[in-house]
Design an enzyme around this catalytic site. Sequence first.
Site: not given
Length: 480
Positions: A90, A272
């Site tokens: 991210t 995830c």
Amino acid sequence: MVKICCIGAGYVGGPTMAVIALKCPEIEVVVVDIAAPRINAWNSDHLPIYEPGLDDVVKQCRGKNLFFSIDVEKHVAEADIVFVSVNTPTKTQGLGAGKAADLTYWESAARMIADVSKTDKIVVEKSTVPVKTAEAIERILTHNRKGINFTILSNPEFLAEGTAIADLFKPDRVLIGGRETPEGQKAIQALKNVYAHWVPVDRILCTNLWSAELSKLAANAFLAQRISSVNAMSALCEATGADVSQVSHSIGTDSRIGPKFLNASVGFGGSCFQKDILNLVYICECNGLPEVANYWKQVIKVNDYQKNRFVNRVVSSMFNTVSGKKIAILGFAFKKDTGDTRETPAIDVCKGLLGDKAKLSIYDPQVSEDQITRDLAMKKFDWDHPAHLQPLSPTSNKQVSVVWDAYEAIKDAHGICIMTEWDEFKNLDYKKVHDSMQKPAFVFDGRNVVDVNKLREIGFIVYSIGKPLDPWLKDMPAVA
């Protein structure tokens, strides 16, 4: 002989390629990575990841048709099919920070493939990537192709850590997405032929590129949503005297709902779920769908709420302070049968307790002291960058000790927090445990693994998520 090369020797690349090599002895499989220590570990008796059954698979194939190498460019150049299984963390800064996927490593892999290739290649997306990544990669390869044809496929993984080898041997489905062009269909067939060595053809699903990319994000979002749903119910159960295990069992017997992913806990973890939902949120926002984005954001909010609620229970139960008190943390991995600590709820719980000046003694059968120290010092999202780009090993925190025995962690502790559902924590001698602790002795079961009534008979004050509250806890506020 067909040659496959996989860029990235991590949790996805290593096990997936090992199973392909085992099931397809006529295919040469090479896993490449720029991190020499990781490749050395794959070539040693101590593999860099713990996964039941993985050792056997690697030992059967390594040196025959399965190889691990740091010579990335050579093996990419020689391959017919190149899997790309690099980190897609991210973003921590810039456009989409905190939500969007950072495709830096993916892009550099694509440029390198274009630079070194001398023959046509099928390039397979194996990392979890945002929808439309394939299009971006396709453009990079096309603009740099020098007369070579590249065909992009999306082949997302649906492995669950702890059962990855079993999942690879008998997958629910294998998903292959490609362009609806003659070249795209030919590439899909080539990859389908690899998996068809051991996967029934009716379980190999072929879709367009975007559907394959979105299916992976959607699958993880739906699974995480189930966990947040049952965790939200666990808070209500505690408030009303209901038992979340009974509620879960009851709704799980409904064939439309089913029993899986309905265990209440301190929260979900793993590499995830959070990352993929944040990614989904960002894609929704970019496509002008704020209501949809807010819906999925709530799944993460409930997960964060559950971890905060757990910390607040611990502190409020122990006379509203844990300052200077020893607390045993049993388990640090995000679930049993893996050594993976990425996004584990234990990190936030430990940080919350440290913020209240607790002294922590941590034990996990599969997680090293270095990993635990690193995790507790790391900023959010840093974990998903390659090791050489992560902060250097931090100085150890004087409030934290890591031990290699559960009883050692527990000795003289005021409380125990069970953070991972390792089987050994069910089978501890809790009479012996109680005798070695400060009194009153508390057990905070974040995974609902202990027999609550048995422990109360021994003399423990027990908090178990979503279960009727111990009389001691009833007057204590759940949320600070």
